[in-house]
Design an enzyme around this catalytic site. Structure first.
Site, PDB file in Angstrom:
ATOM      1  N   ASP A  29      17.853  78.354  24.480  1.00  0.00           N
ATOM      2  CA  ASP A  29      18.690  79.521  24.766  1.00  0.00           C
ATOM      3  C   ASP A  29      19.038  79.601  26.242  1.00  0.00           C
ATOM      4  O   ASP A  29      20.193  79.851  26.619  1.00  0.00           O
ATOM      5  CB  ASP A  29      17.953  80.801  24.359  1.00  0.00           C
ATOM      6  CG  ASP A  29      18.118  81.143  22.886  1.00  0.00           C
ATOM      7  OD1 ASP A  29      19.174  80.826  22.324  1.00  0.00           O
ATOM      8  OD2 ASP A  29      17.199  81.730  22.312  1.00  0.00           O
ATOM      9  N   VAL A  30      18.043  79.437  27.091  1.00  0.00           N
ATOM     10  CA  VAL A  30      18.263  79.599  28.526  1.00  0.00           C
ATOM     11  C   VAL A  30      19.226  78.539  29.054  1.00  0.00           C
ATOM     12  O   VAL A  30      20.158  78.839  29.821  1.00  0.00           O
ATOM     13  CB  VAL A  30      16.927  79.552  29.291  1.00  0.00           C
ATOM     14  CG1 VAL A  30      17.156  79.484  30.793  1.00  0.00           C
ATOM     15  CG2 VAL A  30      16.092  80.783  28.946  1.00  0.00           C
TER      16      VAL A  30
END
Length: 404
Positions: A181-182
């Protein structure tokens, strides 16, 4: 609740944030840190962003009904929270009015999930040709898996990174934080900034199609190209490096240390410090390629030797001769260290909604000489900023029932 700040690099930019969880919010928080005005749309039916309830822990609030989970706060500072139910005409009208004044829209609905609301990229980009619109999904807007849901753990598994993590004889492991996600959020930010530069030069906005799986595969880095070059699947090696030896975690008398010998000269100095001149002169270990070939034998000898040393003495001795090494810090060790404090690794943000009068968050690592990042607004309570919209976006055509 806004705090004084210097104008950031993205000052004046308006971002309409239709994302939730982590990838999109990571991107919009980063743009907010850089000065952009980020308007986060949250669904009143669900109580807002899913991660508001992903706790404990929560920040304790004066009303005793905290929706500020630590997870939510990790990616949602410098934003305004606006409630809008997209299933209603009023909610859609509000979001469309904001989109008309926005420079950027970012969303992470399933592909075509916003078409029925008239908020998809084709509709909004046609109505507002200068708009930069970024869509994040699990697998992307095309391909046979486009309609499958995507979460960080699934992306780590499908994208291959989990096959590389863990002990050789153990189970595949995920990275402990939502790295898929990051990193997707980082790519989103880069893509949006590139599209904005193009927009400012030509007047044309565009659509960015980004997926968790695509971005995960892109940061397989050397292991990915190792496979593409050799045709051989890499094995799990625990903390070891696939292309450098010795480069991993070793046990010492009072814990563990990281040894990261990056070249042949460092290797010679490393052997001298640990009293193993025999390893320095052994022909099988002279060059890094040879050490990779004979990894098992060399690592076994190094591991046996290092168990005789205490951590602090060994690290100091290696640092003295410029051999890369380091401790394995707990989060307390890392975030409370003098280095972390000197570099602003954590930031205290006032928040009168909380019993402590503020919250402590992870800082932004970017250091600008002229347009510093700023921490203007703590993570918002759900829907707290509806009354600020007319000030944020003068001339905004709000739905009639706003005041009801």
């Amino acid at each position: 609740m806004d705090m004084p700040f210097e104008a950031g690099a993205l000052d004046g930019l308006v971002v309409l944030d239709l994302s939730r969880i982590l990838a999109g919010p990571t991107a919009t928080q980063l743009m907010g840190d850089l000065g952009a005005t980020v308007i986060k749309i949250e669904n009143p039916k669900t109580g807002g962003d899913d991660t508001r309830s992903w706790g404990p822990p929560y920040a304790e609030t004066l009303d005793g009904n905290s929706d500020l989970s630590a997870y939510f706060m990790a990616a949602n500072r410098n934003k305004y929270s606006i409630p809008a139910d997209l299933s209603t005409e009023e909610g859609r009208a509000l979001v469309k009015a904001i989109a008309a004044q926005a420079d950027v829209v970012i969303e992470n609905y399933k592909p075509d999930g916003l078409v029925k609301y008239g908020l998809d990229h084709k509709t909004l980009c046609a109505a507002h040709p200068r708009l930069v619109y970024c869509s994040i999904s699990g697998f992307g807007q095309t391909g046979p898996n486009r309609d499958k849901p995507g979460y960080d753990l699934m992306a780590q598994g499908y994208g291959g990174i989990m096959s590389l993590i863990g002990e050789p004889e153990g189970a595949p492991m995920k990275v402990a934080v939502g790295i898929a996600d990051v990193m997707c959020g980082m790519y989103a930010t880069i893509g949006i900034l590139a599209a904005l530069r193009h927009r400012d030069a030509t007047g044309d906005g565009q659509h960015i199609d980004l997926s968790l799986v695509d971005s995960t595969m892109s940061w397989l880095i050397n292991e990915g190209t190792n496979y593409l070059t050799s045709g051989k699947l890499p094995a799990r090696r625990g903390n070891a490096h696939p292309n450098i030896v010795p480069y991993e975690v070793f046990e010492v008398v009072d814990g563990h240390v990281i040894i990261a010998v990056g070249n042949d000269t460092q290797y010679q100095r490393f052997c001298q410090v640990i009293g193993r001149d025999d390893l320095a002169t052994e022909s099988r270990y002279l060059k890094n390629a040879d050490r990779v070939t004979h990894r098992a034998e060399l690592v076994a000898e190094v591991a046996k030797t290092l168990k005789q040393f205490k951590r602090d003495w060994l690290l100091a001795a290696l640092e003295d001769v410029k051999v890369p090494c380091g401790p394995i810090n707990t989060l307390e060790d890392a975030l409370q260290s003098d280095q972390a404090q000197a570099r602003g690794a954590t930031v205290d943000m006032p928040n009168p909604e909380t019993t402590r009068g503020g919250v402590q968050l992870l800082g932004n690592p970017l250091k600008f000489s002229k347009t510093p990042v700023s921490y203007r607004r703590p993570p918002p309570r759900f829907g707290q900023d509806m009354g600020a919209l007319e000030t944020l976006l003068p001339g905004l055509n709000l739905p009639i029932s706003k005041a009801e």
